[in-house]
Motif scaffolding. Sequence first.
Motif, PDB file in Angstrom:
ATOM      1  N   VAL A  36       0.657  -1.240  -0.258  1.00 29.82           N
ATOM      2  CA  VAL A  36       0.019   0.099   0.046  1.00 29.82           C
ATOM      3  C   VAL A  36       0.645   1.311   0.074  1.00 29.82           C
ATOM      4  CG1 VAL A  36      -1.666   1.170   1.544  1.00 29.82           C
ATOM      5  CG2 VAL A  36      -1.766  -1.213   1.216  1.00 29.82           C
ATOM      6  N   GLU A  37       2.014   1.280   0.875  1.00 29.24           N
ATOM      7  CA  GLU A  37       2.750   2.534   0.983  1.00 29.24           C
ATOM      8  C   GLU A  37       4.278   1.774  -0.053  1.00 29.24           C
ATOM      9  OE1 GLU A  37       1.878   5.092   2.295  1.00 29.24           O
ATOM     10  OE2 GLU A  37      -0.045   4.203   3.021  1.00 29.24           O
ATOM     11  N   PRO A  38       4.967   3.321  -0.490  1.00 31.99           N
ATOM     12  CA  PRO A  38       6.145   2.798  -1.157  1.00 31.99           C
ATOM     13  C   PRO A  38       7.137   1.946  -0.301  1.00 31.99           C
ATOM     14  CG  PRO A  38       5.433   5.020  -1.516  1.00 31.99           C
ATOM     15  CD  PRO A  38       4.330   4.551  -0.203  1.00 31.99           C
ATOM     16  N   MET A  39       7.414   0.809  -0.983  1.00 29.40           N
ATOM     17  CA  MET A  39       8.475   0.004  -0.382  1.00 29.40           C
ATOM     18  C   MET A  39       9.426  -0.577  -1.242  1.00 29.40           C
ATOM     19  SD  MET A  39       7.679  -3.161   2.353  1.00 29.40           S
ATOM     20  CE  MET A  39       7.071  -2.089   3.783  1.00 29.40           C
ATOM     21  N   LYS A  40      10.512  -0.754  -0.598  1.00 28.31           N
ATOM     22  CA  LYS A  40      11.714  -1.260  -1.478  1.00 28.31           C
ATOM     23  C   LYS A  40      11.502  -2.666  -1.541  1.00 28.31           C
ATOM     24  CE  LYS A  40      16.832  -1.220  -1.539  1.00 28.31           C
ATOM     25  NZ  LYS A  40      16.872  -2.128  -2.478  1.00 28.31           N
ATOM     26  N   GLY A  41      11.893  -3.188  -2.786  1.00 25.40           N
ATOM     27  CA  GLY A  41      11.694  -4.626  -2.977  1.00 25.40           C
ATOM     28  C   GLY A  41      12.999  -5.410  -2.522  1.00 25.40           C
ATOM     29  N   TRP A  42      13.135  -6.762  -2.845  1.00 28.97           N
ATOM     30  CA  TRP A  42      14.396  -7.414  -2.344  1.00 28.97           C
ATOM     31  C   TRP A  42      14.607  -8.566  -3.408  1.00 28.97           C
ATOM     32  CZ3 TRP A  42       9.567  -7.253   0.436  1.00 28.97           C
ATOM     33  CH2 TRP A  42       9.173  -8.447   0.429  1.00 28.97           C
ATOM     34  N   THR A  43      15.527  -9.043  -3.257  1.00 30.06           N
ATOM     35  CA  THR A  43      15.882 -10.266  -4.160  1.00 30.06           C
ATOM     36  C   THR A  43      15.897 -11.516  -3.404  1.00 30.06           C
ATOM     37  OG1 THR A  43      18.237 -10.187  -3.576  1.00 30.06           O
ATOM     38  CG2 THR A  43      17.852  -9.219  -5.636  1.00 30.06           C
ATOM     39  N   ARG A  44      15.594 -12.701  -3.906  1.00 30.38           N
ATOM     40  CA  ARG A  44      15.518 -14.004  -3.245  1.00 30.38           C
ATOM     41  C   ARG A  44      16.369 -14.136  -2.154  1.00 30.38           C
ATOM     42  NH1 ARG A  44      13.654 -19.672  -5.612  1.00 30.38           N
ATOM     43  NH2 ARG A  44      11.387 -18.750  -5.011  1.00 30.38           N
ATOM     44  N   GLY A  45      17.472 -13.852  -2.534  1.00 32.96           N
ATOM     45  CA  GLY A  45      18.811 -14.205  -1.501  1.00 32.96           C
ATOM     46  C   GLY A  45      18.576 -13.364  -0.363  1.00 32.96           C
ATOM     47  N   GLU A  46      18.164 -11.848  -0.356  1.00 31.25           N
ATOM     48  CA  GLU A  46      18.217 -11.204   0.928  1.00 31.25           C
ATOM     49  C   GLU A  46      16.933 -11.719   1.919  1.00 31.25           C
ATOM     50  OE1 GLU A  46      17.709  -7.078  -0.161  1.00 31.25           O
ATOM     51  OE2 GLU A  46      17.996  -7.368  -2.016  1.00 31.25           O
ATOM     52  N   ARG A  47      15.785 -12.209   1.463  1.00 28.54           N
ATOM     53  CA  ARG A  47      14.848 -12.643   2.414  1.00 28.54           C
ATOM     54  C   ARG A  47      14.353 -13.898   1.691  1.00 28.54           C
ATOM     55  NH1 ARG A  47      11.190  -7.523   3.339  1.00 28.54           N
ATOM     56  NH2 ARG A  47      12.746  -6.019   3.577  1.00 28.54           N
ATOM     57  N   PHE A  48      13.617 -14.615   2.459  1.00 31.39           N
ATOM     58  CA  PHE A  48      12.828 -15.821   2.050  1.00 31.39           C
ATOM     59  C   PHE A  48      11.697 -15.164   1.165  1.00 31.39           C
ATOM     60  CE2 PHE A  48       9.203 -18.759   2.019  1.00 31.39           C
ATOM     61  CZ  PHE A  48       9.699 -19.631   1.313  1.00 31.39           C
ATOM     62  N   SER A  49      11.646 -15.686   0.051  1.00 21.75           N
ATOM     63  CA  SER A  49      10.340 -15.108  -0.745  1.00 21.75           C
ATOM     64  C   SER A  49       9.976 -16.375  -1.827  1.00 21.75           C
ATOM     65  CB  SER A  49      11.054 -13.832  -1.726  1.00 21.75           C
ATOM     66  OG  SER A  49       9.855 -13.558  -2.704  1.00 21.75           O
ATOM     67  N   HIS A  50       8.762 -16.782  -1.444  1.00 23.84           N
ATOM     68  CA  HIS A  50       8.238 -17.693  -2.491  1.00 23.84           C
ATOM     69  C   HIS A  50       8.045 -17.133  -3.845  1.00 23.84           C
ATOM     70  CE1 HIS A  50       4.813 -15.485  -0.873  1.00 23.84           C
ATOM     71  NE2 HIS A  50       3.953 -15.970  -2.035  1.00 23.84           N
TER      72      HIS A  50
END
Length: 118
Positions: A36-50
């Motif tokens: 909803v609010e602007p937020m920086k994304g991430w790569t799979r290696g930075e955090r667990f992401s399905h």
Amino acid sequence: MTSNETFPDDLLQLQERLHRTHAEYRAYLACLPWSVEPMKGWTRGERFSHRGDVPDSPGWTQEQKQTVARMMAELRELSTAVVDHPHWATIPRETLVKARMQLKQQTRPVEAGPAEAA
């Protein structure tokens, strides 16, 4: 109650509108940015992401926030109208849940199969 409960037309119409509105709401949300609010994304290696890599989210516009709020208000209104309908007072308490589930099933839109969708 038999398995062929007869529901008043206005209750059937309310439940059908509720199903349709809920489907429209889910489809609208699916088209919006993930945050909803602007937020920086991430790569799979930075955090667990399905989902794998998650791009930056620009957030929702004021118009998108207002649309979601309007749709939620409509969903609450329709839900309340279905739940508070006078018909439910005529159903024995021990079969009320079964009757409500039957109403949902009876009014749920049928998913189009591959041949029907074309």
